[in-house]
Design an enzyme around this catalytic site. Sequence first.
Site, PDB file in Angstrom:
ATOM      1  N   GLY A   1      28.502 -21.974  32.590  1.00 17.77           N
ATOM      2  CA  GLY A   1      29.671 -22.030  33.445  1.00 17.77           C
ATOM      3  C   GLY A   1      29.689 -23.336  34.208  1.00 17.77           C
ATOM      4  O   GLY A   1      28.653 -24.007  34.341  1.00 17.77           O
TER       5      GLY A   1
ATOM      6  N   GLN B   1      31.827 -29.067  40.942  1.00 18.02           N
ATOM      7  CA  GLN B   1      30.596 -29.621  40.357  1.00 18.02           C
ATOM      8  C   GLN B   1      30.846 -30.948  39.640  1.00 18.02           C
ATOM      9  O   GLN B   1      29.902 -31.695  39.386  1.00 18.02           O
ATOM     10  CB  GLN B   1      29.968 -28.628  39.368  1.00 18.02           C
ATOM     11  CG  GLN B   1      29.396 -27.383  40.032  1.00 18.02           C
ATOM     12  CD  GLN B   1      28.756 -26.464  39.009  1.00 18.02           C
ATOM     13  OE1 GLN B   1      29.443 -25.655  38.381  1.00 18.02           O
ATOM     14  NE2 GLN B   1      27.456 -26.595  38.819  1.00 18.02           N
TER      15      GLN B   1
ATOM     16  N   CYS C   1      21.434 -23.394  38.123  1.00 17.47           N
ATOM     17  CA  CYS C   1      22.719 -24.078  38.337  1.00 17.47           C
ATOM     18  C   CYS C   1      22.603 -25.513  37.847  1.00 17.47           C
ATOM     19  O   CYS C   1      21.598 -26.173  38.108  1.00 17.47           O
ATOM     20  CB  CYS C   1      23.053 -24.056  39.824  1.00 17.47           C
ATOM     21  SG  CYS C   1      24.615 -24.855  40.242  1.00 17.47           S
ATOM     22  N   LEU C   2      23.643 -25.987  37.165  1.00 22.41           N
ATOM     23  CA  LEU C   2      23.624 -27.371  36.677  1.00 22.41           C
ATOM     24  C   LEU C   2      23.557 -28.367  37.836  1.00 22.41           C
ATOM     25  O   LEU C   2      23.107 -29.492  37.654  1.00 22.41           O
ATOM     26  CB  LEU C   2      24.866 -27.649  35.817  1.00 22.41           C
ATOM     27  CG  LEU C   2      24.917 -26.907  34.467  1.00 22.41           C
ATOM     28  CD1 LEU C   2      26.264 -27.119  33.793  1.00 22.41           C
ATOM     29  CD2 LEU C   2      23.787 -27.350  33.548  1.00 22.41           C
TER      30      LEU C   2
ATOM     31  N   HIS D   1      28.960 -16.482  40.399  1.00 19.04           N
ATOM     32  CA  HIS D   1      28.320 -17.780  40.635  1.00 19.04           C
ATOM     33  C   HIS D   1      29.372 -18.896  40.666  1.00 19.04           C
ATOM     34  O   HIS D   1      29.376 -19.739  41.571  1.00 19.04           O
ATOM     35  CB  HIS D   1      27.277 -18.026  39.528  1.00 19.04           C
ATOM     36  CG  HIS D   1      26.530 -19.316  39.651  1.00 19.04           C
ATOM     37  ND1 HIS D   1      25.174 -19.382  39.914  1.00 19.04           N
ATOM     38  CD2 HIS D   1      26.942 -20.607  39.535  1.00 19.04           C
ATOM     39  CE1 HIS D   1      24.811 -20.657  39.960  1.00 19.04           C
ATOM     40  NE2 HIS D   1      25.859 -21.420  39.728  1.00 19.04           N
ATOM     41  N   GLU D   2      30.285 -18.877  39.679  1.00 17.76           N
ATOM     42  CA  GLU D   2      31.301 -19.945  39.615  1.00 17.76           C
ATOM     43  C   GLU D   2      32.297 -19.831  40.765  1.00 17.76           C
ATOM     44  O   GLU D   2      32.702 -20.840  41.345  1.00 17.76           O
ATOM     45  CB  GLU D   2      32.040 -19.915  38.276  1.00 17.76           C
ATOM     46  CG  GLU D   2      31.173 -20.197  37.059  1.00 17.76           C
ATOM     47  CD  GLU D   2      30.212 -21.344  37.241  1.00 17.76           C
ATOM     48  OE1 GLU D   2      30.558 -22.356  37.888  1.00 17.76           O
ATOM     49  OE2 GLU D   2      29.077 -21.236  36.736  1.00 17.76           O
TER      50      GLU D   2
ATOM     51  N   HIS E   1      31.060 -21.340  43.883  1.00 20.37           N
ATOM     52  CA  HIS E   1      31.192 -22.807  43.935  1.00 20.37           C
ATOM     53  C   HIS E   1      32.529 -23.206  44.563  1.00 20.37           C
ATOM     54  O   HIS E   1      32.616 -24.225  45.250  1.00 20.37           O
ATOM     55  CB  HIS E   1      31.114 -23.414  42.529  1.00 20.37           C
ATOM     56  CG  HIS E   1      29.720 -23.665  42.034  1.00 20.37           C
ATOM     57  ND1 HIS E   1      28.845 -24.523  42.673  1.00 20.37           N
ATOM     58  CD2 HIS E   1      29.060 -23.203  40.946  1.00 20.37           C
ATOM     59  CE1 HIS E   1      27.698 -24.555  41.998  1.00 20.37           C
ATOM     60  NE2 HIS E   1      27.798 -23.757  40.950  1.00 20.37           N
TER      61      HIS E   1
HETATM   62 CO    CO Z   1      26.270 -23.481  39.614  1.00 21.62          CO
END
Ligand code: CO
Length: 164
Positions: free
Chosen positions: A46, A51, A88-89, A130-131, A134
């Site tokens: 995701g 991000q 998380c990226l 999670h997304e 953000h």
């Molecule tokens: Co993340």
Amino acid sequence: MALRKIRQQGDDILHKKAKPVKEINAGTLQLLDDMLETMDANDGLGLAAPQVGVLRRIVVIRVEDALFELINPEIIETEGEQRRNEGCLSVPGKSGTVIRPQRVAVKALNRQGETVTVEGTELLAVAFCHELDHLEGVLFTDKALEVHDVTAEEEEDEDSAEKA
Ligand code: CO
């Protein structure tokens, strides 16, 4: 399409609230395409627009070959509870256990501007939460029961500490 740079923890933009998309235009579609390419290139499941440095309410998610492109998403229903190890990226090399609902329903616009309702359980429910966090400027590290360095076992276990 183009790869976009993923912002990392410490970057202020990750802690800001994203603004609603007022009009889906060519720029929105380009951003969706770029986000997908960037997510895939980084083995993520995701990615949220903040991000990649864009404070708009847009997320992309790919779980078990199901692809979701969600504009102005809102959680409309939750049920139950689960604990899962998340990554998380934007927080490379770290993971941690977060308590999330077991099932989540989300209302959003798709890239055609149509209102859609999507639903997920287990990993997909976690990805939605999670997304969407953000978009509120919240990282999993803000909610995790503990945060640790990703272990070798987690690296090998495809289902563990998925990056989103
Ligand atoms: Co993340």
